[in-house]
Design an enzyme around this catalytic site. Structure first.
Site, PDB file in Angstrom:
ATOM      1  N   GLU A 103      34.593  32.792  45.658  1.00 45.47           N
ATOM      2  CA  GLU A 103      34.410  32.156  44.360  1.00 45.47           C
ATOM      3  C   GLU A 103      35.626  31.313  44.001  1.00 45.47           C
ATOM      4  O   GLU A 103      36.756  31.672  44.320  1.00 45.47           O
ATOM      5  CB  GLU A 103      34.203  33.208  43.270  1.00 45.47           C
ATOM      6  CG  GLU A 103      32.986  34.080  43.490  1.00 45.47           C
ATOM      7  CD  GLU A 103      32.920  35.240  42.505  1.00 45.47           C
ATOM      8  OE1 GLU A 103      33.465  35.095  41.386  1.00 45.47           O
ATOM      9  OE2 GLU A 103      32.345  36.276  42.863  1.00 45.47           O
ATOM     10  N   CYS A 120      39.424  42.120  48.939  1.00 42.58           N
ATOM     11  CA  CYS A 120      40.810  42.420  48.562  1.00 42.58           C
ATOM     12  C   CYS A 120      41.108  43.870  48.905  1.00 42.58           C
ATOM     13  O   CYS A 120      40.259  44.745  48.742  1.00 42.58           O
ATOM     14  CB  CYS A 120      41.018  42.176  47.062  1.00 42.58           C
ATOM     15  SG  CYS A 120      42.720  42.430  46.508  1.00 42.58           S
ATOM     16  N   CYS A 127      38.084  45.740  39.014  1.00 45.92           N
ATOM     17  CA  CYS A 127      37.756  44.453  39.636  1.00 45.92           C
ATOM     18  C   CYS A 127      36.658  44.622  40.672  1.00 45.92           C
ATOM     19  O   CYS A 127      36.764  45.456  41.576  1.00 45.92           O
ATOM     20  CB  CYS A 127      39.010  43.876  40.282  1.00 45.92           C
ATOM     21  SG  CYS A 127      38.733  42.336  41.179  1.00 45.92           S
ATOM     22  N   LEU A 219      50.362  42.825  35.737  1.00 48.56           N
ATOM     23  CA  LEU A 219      51.041  44.057  35.349  1.00 48.56           C
ATOM     24  C   LEU A 219      50.049  45.126  34.888  1.00 48.56           C
ATOM     25  O   LEU A 219      49.949  46.201  35.472  1.00 48.56           O
ATOM     26  CB  LEU A 219      52.055  43.759  34.244  1.00 48.56           C
ATOM     27  CG  LEU A 219      53.025  44.889  33.902  1.00 48.56           C
ATOM     28  CD1 LEU A 219      53.870  45.265  35.115  1.00 48.56           C
ATOM     29  CD2 LEU A 219      53.909  44.497  32.728  1.00 48.56           C
ATOM     30  N   ASN A 294      36.555  41.206  31.394  1.00 48.13           N
ATOM     31  CA  ASN A 294      35.220  40.666  31.623  1.00 48.13           C
ATOM     32  C   ASN A 294      34.367  41.802  32.187  1.00 48.13           C
ATOM     33  O   ASN A 294      34.536  42.198  33.342  1.00 48.13           O
ATOM     34  CB  ASN A 294      35.301  39.491  32.611  1.00 48.13           C
ATOM     35  CG  ASN A 294      34.126  38.545  32.488  1.00 48.13           C
ATOM     36  OD1 ASN A 294      33.242  38.736  31.663  1.00 48.13           O
ATOM     37  ND2 ASN A 294      34.112  37.513  33.318  1.00 48.13           N
ATOM     38  N   CYS A 337      35.584  37.967  38.427  1.00 45.63           N
ATOM     39  CA  CYS A 337      35.989  37.806  39.816  1.00 45.63           C
ATOM     40  C   CYS A 337      35.240  38.757  40.749  1.00 45.63           C
ATOM     41  O   CYS A 337      35.306  39.966  40.606  1.00 45.63           O
ATOM     42  CB  CYS A 337      37.490  38.043  39.920  1.00 45.63           C
ATOM     43  SG  CYS A 337      38.159  37.567  41.516  1.00 45.63           S
TER      44      CYS A 337
END
Length: 364
Positions: A103, A120, A127, A219, A294, A337
């Protein structure tokens, strides 16, 4: 030159852009020719742009290979679907040459958020990208290709490395792409933003680069224990040390370090975190970006109420911390994401709204 030939390199092998430069030289390109080809590609301009005819200055072998080179570069990232938002942002799902997808996000006011990995390894609990682990690195040309493609849709003068993946886990390719974008790609150094959860190797490389981008630190908590729970496979660097490393680099470049804080309802929006942020950031060469979460289906985290987020920003600002309350771009298209890619991989509809624009011939 084929897409497979431009695949991401392994450890110790040339990056995609290094390989491409070598191929251009083998075709007779001198430095000016090499720079021209990469400049026009990264800026989404035709290779025959300009006043001078190619026949008047470009070696014949290189000139005859340009159509194949152009086709190869275009194949590195192709548009699968577009998801415009009411805020002016637009989420893009891109096909890579090997069938994987990533993306990118067109941001309001000329920005672009790019991905550096397929998946990732950090595994941030909030996430979607981190839920499936790391599949592969993106090559440096694949990273630049996201910018080149986005520039066919609208102007791009800022590039942030905040999409899928952890840039510090793909240093060779990310810094290779940053160097090209900050030179031939015509993106100002302070408008290139390297984002990381924190890795000492990244700080070493940042200081050595020809192009020195701005720095963003993810962070999310001032408590080392809470941060470790949220970011389970991030390097174990105490938040105070992480900020110190970031501030040293920020003062060397003249760009304040950007502290990224995903606001999670009832997790990191309480008085303890506010007090910790004041201790950590007051008087530092830094700006705090509060980003309301989100929401992601299937994950337990939620966005705080708008007024609580605004009050937290006001409180921090009043207590001496430069704070900006941000909004994740294109929230109304439910494209946090990794979400678009996850829906595509599962064969689910990418988005319910009629504003989705599948590309002709795609399977959106």
């Amino acid at each position: 030159m084929t897409p497979d030939a431009a695949a991401p390199a392994g450890d110790g092998a040339p990056t995609q852009l290094q390989w491409l430069r070598r191929q251009l030289r083998e075709l007779g390109a001198r430095p000016a020719h090499e720079h021209r080809v990469l400049r026009l590609w990264s800026q989404a301009l035709p290779q025959d742009s300009g006043r001078r005819r190619l026949e008047d200055f470009m070696p014949a072998r290189l000139r005859s290979a340009l159509p194949q080179i152009t086709a190869t570069l275009a194949s590195l990232a192709r548009l699968h679907s577009r998801h415009p938002s009411q805020d002016g942002g637009e989420r893009l799902l891109l096909n890579l040459f090997d069938g994987q997808t990533v993306e990118s996000v067109l941001l309001p006011r000329g920005g672009l958020c790019v991905s550096s990995q397929v998946g990732c390894a950090v595994g941030c609990g909030f996430c979607m990208t981190g839920q499936g682990g790391l599949l592969r690195q993106l090559g440096s040309a694949e990273i630049v290709a996201q910018v080149a493609l986005a520039r066919t849709l609208r102007p791009v003068h800022k590039v942030v490395f905040m999409g899928m993946g952890e840039p510090a886990h793909n240093l060779d390719n990310v810094f290779d792409a940053i160097e090209l974008l900050g030179t031939a790609g015509n993106v100002g150094h302070k408008n290139l933003v390297f984002s990381t959860v924190g890795d000492r190797r990244a700080f070493e490389r940042l200081a050595q680069g020809v192009v020195r981008p701005a720095l963003a630190l993810s962070l999310h908590s001032v408590s080392a224990e809470r941060r470790a729970a949220l970011l389970p496979r991030a390097p174990r660097i105490d938040p105070a040390e992480l900020l110190e490393l970031g501030e040293v680099y920020a003062r060397a470049t003249g760009y304040p370090v950007q502290v990224q804080w995903a606001l999670l309802d009832g997790v990191n929006d309480g008085p303890d975190e506010i007090d910790g942020l004041v201790r950590l950031l007051r008087g530092k060469y830094a700006v705090l970006n509060l980003i309301p979460y989100n929401n992601v289906d299937g994950l337990p985290f939620r966005r705080p109420p708008a007024e609580r987020s605004a009050q937290m920003a006001r409180t921090l600002h009043q207590r001496g911390v430069l704070t900006k309350l941000r909004q994740s771009a294109a929230q109304d298209v439910e494209g946090g994401c990794g979400q678009l890619r996850a829906r595509h991989a599962a064969g689910a509809p990418l988005y319910w709204a009629p504003r989705t624009q599948p590309v002709a011939g795609s399977a959106a």
